[in-house]
Motif scaffolding. Sequence first.
Motif, PDB file in Angstrom:
ATOM      1  N   ALA A 216       0.848  -1.192   0.000  1.00  0.00           N
ATOM      2  CA  ALA A 216       0.000   0.000   0.000  1.00  0.00           C
ATOM      3  C   ALA A 216       0.887   1.246   0.000  1.00  0.00           C
ATOM      4  CB  ALA A 216      -0.912  -0.008   1.214  1.00  0.00           C
ATOM      5  N   PRO A 217       0.696   2.151  -0.939  1.00  0.00           N
ATOM      6  CA  PRO A 217       1.602   3.300  -1.058  1.00  0.00           C
ATOM      7  C   PRO A 217       1.524   4.208   0.157  1.00  0.00           C
ATOM      8  CG  PRO A 217      -0.297   3.568  -2.491  1.00  0.00           C
ATOM      9  CD  PRO A 217      -0.375   2.177  -1.946  1.00  0.00           C
ATOM     10  N   ALA A 218       2.709   4.626   0.620  1.00  0.00           N
ATOM     11  CA  ALA A 218       2.783   5.523   1.772  1.00  0.00           C
ATOM     12  C   ALA A 218       3.030   6.963   1.352  1.00  0.00           C
ATOM     13  CB  ALA A 218       3.898   5.060   2.712  1.00  0.00           C
ATOM     14  N   GLY A 219       3.122   7.195   0.041  1.00  0.00           N
ATOM     15  CA  GLY A 219       3.407   8.549  -0.431  1.00  0.00           C
ATOM     16  C   GLY A 219       2.926   8.745  -1.844  1.00  0.00           C
ATOM     17  N   ARG A 220       3.649   9.512  -2.605  1.00  0.00           N
ATOM     18  CA  ARG A 220       3.289   9.834  -3.975  1.00  0.00           C
ATOM     19  C   ARG A 220       4.071   8.951  -4.953  1.00  0.00           C
ATOM     20  NH1 ARG A 220       3.835  16.460  -3.783  1.00  0.00           N
ATOM     21  NH2 ARG A 220       2.359  16.842  -2.069  1.00  0.00           N
ATOM     22  N   ASN A 221       3.529   8.807  -6.161  1.00  0.00           N
ATOM     23  CA  ASN A 221       4.239   8.075  -7.206  1.00  0.00           C
ATOM     24  C   ASN A 221       3.864   8.633  -8.569  1.00  0.00           C
ATOM     25  OD1 ASN A 221       1.892   6.000  -8.109  1.00  0.00           O
ATOM     26  ND2 ASN A 221       1.930   6.145  -5.871  1.00  0.00           N
ATOM     27  N   VAL A 222       4.852   8.682  -9.469  1.00  0.00           N
ATOM     28  CA  VAL A 222       4.648   9.259 -10.800  1.00  0.00           C
ATOM     29  C   VAL A 222       5.363   8.405 -11.834  1.00  0.00           C
ATOM     30  CG1 VAL A 222       4.367  11.644 -10.015  1.00  0.00           C
ATOM     31  CG2 VAL A 222       6.659  10.761 -10.490  1.00  0.00           C
ATOM     32  N   TYR A 223       4.873   8.491 -13.071  1.00  0.00           N
ATOM     33  CA  TYR A 223       5.497   7.781 -14.200  1.00  0.00           C
ATOM     34  C   TYR A 223       5.420   8.670 -15.427  1.00  0.00           C
ATOM     35  CZ  TYR A 223       6.088   4.537 -18.116  1.00  0.00           C
ATOM     36  OH  TYR A 223       6.526   3.929 -19.269  1.00  0.00           O
ATOM     37  N   GLY A 224       6.415   8.546 -16.295  1.00  0.00           N
ATOM     38  CA  GLY A 224       6.382   9.251 -17.565  1.00  0.00           C
ATOM     39  C   GLY A 224       7.252   8.554 -18.583  1.00  0.00           C
ATOM     40  N   GLU A 225       7.004   8.808 -19.853  1.00  0.00           N
ATOM     41  CA  GLU A 225       7.842   8.260 -20.912  1.00  0.00           C
ATOM     42  C   GLU A 225       7.849   9.208 -22.093  1.00  0.00           C
ATOM     43  OE1 GLU A 225       5.197   5.210 -23.521  1.00  0.00           O
ATOM     44  OE2 GLU A 225       5.656   4.486 -21.486  1.00  0.00           O
ATOM     45  N   VAL A 226       8.861   9.047 -22.929  1.00  0.00           N
ATOM     46  CA  VAL A 226       8.981   9.814 -24.160  1.00  0.00           C
ATOM     47  C   VAL A 226       9.017   8.819 -25.313  1.00  0.00           C
ATOM     48  CG1 VAL A 226      10.401  11.403 -25.516  1.00  0.00           C
ATOM     49  CG2 VAL A 226      10.237  11.688 -23.035  1.00  0.00           C
ATOM     50  N   ARG A 227       8.172   9.066 -26.319  1.00  0.00           N
ATOM     51  CA  ARG A 227       8.086   8.181 -27.482  1.00  0.00           C
ATOM     52  C   ARG A 227       8.382   8.965 -28.754  1.00  0.00           C
ATOM     53  NH1 ARG A 227       3.239   7.150 -24.718  1.00  0.00           N
ATOM     54  NH2 ARG A 227       2.061   8.324 -26.274  1.00  0.00           N
ATOM     55  N   ALA A 228       8.849   8.260 -29.770  1.00  0.00           N
ATOM     56  CA  ALA A 228       9.060   8.895 -31.069  1.00  0.00           C
ATOM     57  C   ALA A 228       7.729   9.186 -31.736  1.00  0.00           C
ATOM     58  CB  ALA A 228       9.915   7.998 -31.961  1.00  0.00           C
ATOM     59  N   LYS A 229       6.790   8.264 -31.577  1.00  0.00           N
ATOM     60  CA  LYS A 229       5.459   8.417 -32.170  1.00  0.00           C
ATOM     61  C   LYS A 229       4.453   8.499 -31.040  1.00  0.00           C
ATOM     62  CE  LYS A 229       3.937   4.845 -34.396  1.00  0.00           C
ATOM     63  NZ  LYS A 229       3.795   3.829 -35.455  1.00  0.00           N
ATOM     64  N   GLN A 230       3.720   9.586 -30.949  1.00  0.00           N
ATOM     65  CA  GLN A 230       2.889   9.823 -29.781  1.00  0.00           C
ATOM     66  C   GLN A 230       1.618   8.989 -29.748  1.00  0.00           C
ATOM     67  OE1 GLN A 230       3.959  11.605 -27.045  1.00  0.00           O
ATOM     68  NE2 GLN A 230       5.776  11.392 -28.297  1.00  0.00           N
ATOM     69  N   SER A 231       1.140   8.539 -30.892  1.00  0.00           N
ATOM     70  CA  SER A 231      -0.102   7.759 -30.895  1.00  0.00           C
ATOM     71  C   SER A 231       0.111   6.413 -30.216  1.00  0.00           C
ATOM     72  CB  SER A 231      -0.602   7.569 -32.325  1.00  0.00           C
ATOM     73  OG  SER A 231       0.389   6.950 -33.129  1.00  0.00           O
ATOM     74  N   PHE A 232       1.155   5.687 -30.606  1.00  0.00           N
ATOM     75  CA  PHE A 232       1.534   4.456 -29.909  1.00  0.00           C
ATOM     76  C   PHE A 232       2.946   4.096 -30.327  1.00  0.00           C
ATOM     77  CE2 PHE A 232      -0.168   3.022 -33.931  1.00  0.00           C
ATOM     78  CZ  PHE A 232       0.667   1.977 -34.314  1.00  0.00           C
ATOM     79  N   ASP A 233       3.733   3.659 -29.383  1.00  0.00           N
ATOM     80  CA  ASP A 233       5.112   3.290 -29.664  1.00  0.00           C
ATOM     81  C   ASP A 233       5.728   2.774 -28.371  1.00  0.00           C
ATOM     82  OD1 ASP A 233       7.390   2.914 -31.141  1.00  0.00           O
ATOM     83  OD2 ASP A 233       7.685   5.024 -31.641  1.00  0.00           O
ATOM     84  N   PHE A 234       6.850   2.059 -28.494  1.00  0.00           N
ATOM     85  CA  PHE A 234       7.627   1.735 -27.311  1.00  0.00           C
ATOM     86  C   PHE A 234       8.386   2.985 -26.882  1.00  0.00           C
ATOM     87  CE2 PHE A 234       6.803  -2.481 -28.922  1.00  0.00           C
ATOM     88  CZ  PHE A 234       6.642  -3.224 -27.771  1.00  0.00           C
ATOM     89  N   PRO A 235       8.631   3.154 -25.579  1.00  0.00           N
ATOM     90  CA  PRO A 235       9.303   4.380 -25.132  1.00  0.00           C
ATOM     91  C   PRO A 235      10.755   4.439 -25.555  1.00  0.00           C
ATOM     92  CG  PRO A 235       8.966   2.876 -23.286  1.00  0.00           C
ATOM     93  CD  PRO A 235       8.233   2.291 -24.446  1.00  0.00           C
ATOM     94  N   LEU A 236      11.222   5.644 -25.837  1.00  0.00           N
ATOM     95  CA  LEU A 236      12.651   5.900 -26.007  1.00  0.00           C
ATOM     96  C   LEU A 236      13.325   5.901 -24.645  1.00  0.00           C
ATOM     97  CD1 LEU A 236      12.363   8.878 -28.529  1.00  0.00           C
ATOM     98  CD2 LEU A 236      12.833   6.469 -29.071  1.00  0.00           C
TER      99      LEU A 236
END
Length: 323
Positions: A216-236
């Motif tokens: 159970a999270p005791a604080g904050r959590n964040v995620y982000g990614e950068v892709r070459a193609k914004q519609s769908f792609d594996f992350p760079l």
Amino acid sequence: MKAFEYVRATTARSALPHLSPRREDGIHVKGAGIDLLDLAKERVIEPRRLVSLDATDLEFLDVDRDAWRIGAAVTLAQLAEHDAVRADLPALAAAALEAATPQVRNRATIAGNLCQRPRCWYFRNAVFADCAKRGGRTCYALDGENAYHAIFDVRPCPIVHPSNLAPALLALGARAQVLGPAGPRTIPLEEFFVRDLAREHVLAPDEILTSIEVPAPAGRNVYGEVRAKQSFDFPLVSAAASARVVGGRLHDLAVWLGAVAPTPRRATEAEAVAGGQAITPELAAKAARAAFAPATPLAKNAYKVEVGQALLTDLLVRLGGER
């Protein structure tokens, strides 16, 4: 594609007798089958037996005061759209939402996302039969087309781990629940992924990933990614971070990077700079520079350092900012 035996297992335990401890026996476990079908079409694998996990006992998402328990067959769409996941585990929800396309997310499972094989085009293409990852002697990516490959731990094989979910789950301190002939066992997710030319995780051929447990999270959590193609792609580059924010300071900071190394990489350098500190854009940028300082890019992927620094700077500011 060669003919193979097909076994439909309705529970995880009923699948075990059809598996083998020997990888060379050509027995493979199938969930949604998205990655497995690609591997079979390219003759990376040639199954002798396919054990399909049509297992309703792996389709659960339970929450209690101490932990989240997520069955291996839960889909990425279910994670991304679950109200409680979005509220308490936003990093995980965001990672699931960023993966692939809506059609794929409706079928792809959490186990498949974690256990998929690398997307290196040399590994996936039967033309490059001497690829080291396929059991050969040559890594074509080291001196070839390596724009999307690793910038850390690049030798002997600079594949990047393809999982969107892995950095988020690692930042959350997740554990893998595994079932095999000797019974169930628990593996900290930090120990689940390995650098090995033959495999990317510690599962034995006769073991099944049954669930993921997230404290159970005791604080904050964040995620982000950068892709070459914004519609769908594996992350760079992808990244996730978690921390308890007390008096504006980041405590118990955990930072994980994805798509930059053969396994998800913990950015201990960033944790050392920002941990226990009140975050500012300047401090976040310093921590991000520290995280990517050990990188050894290949000829065509040095851009990942700058992209990763910008991404991680933004994530740390978001993690420590006002809400």
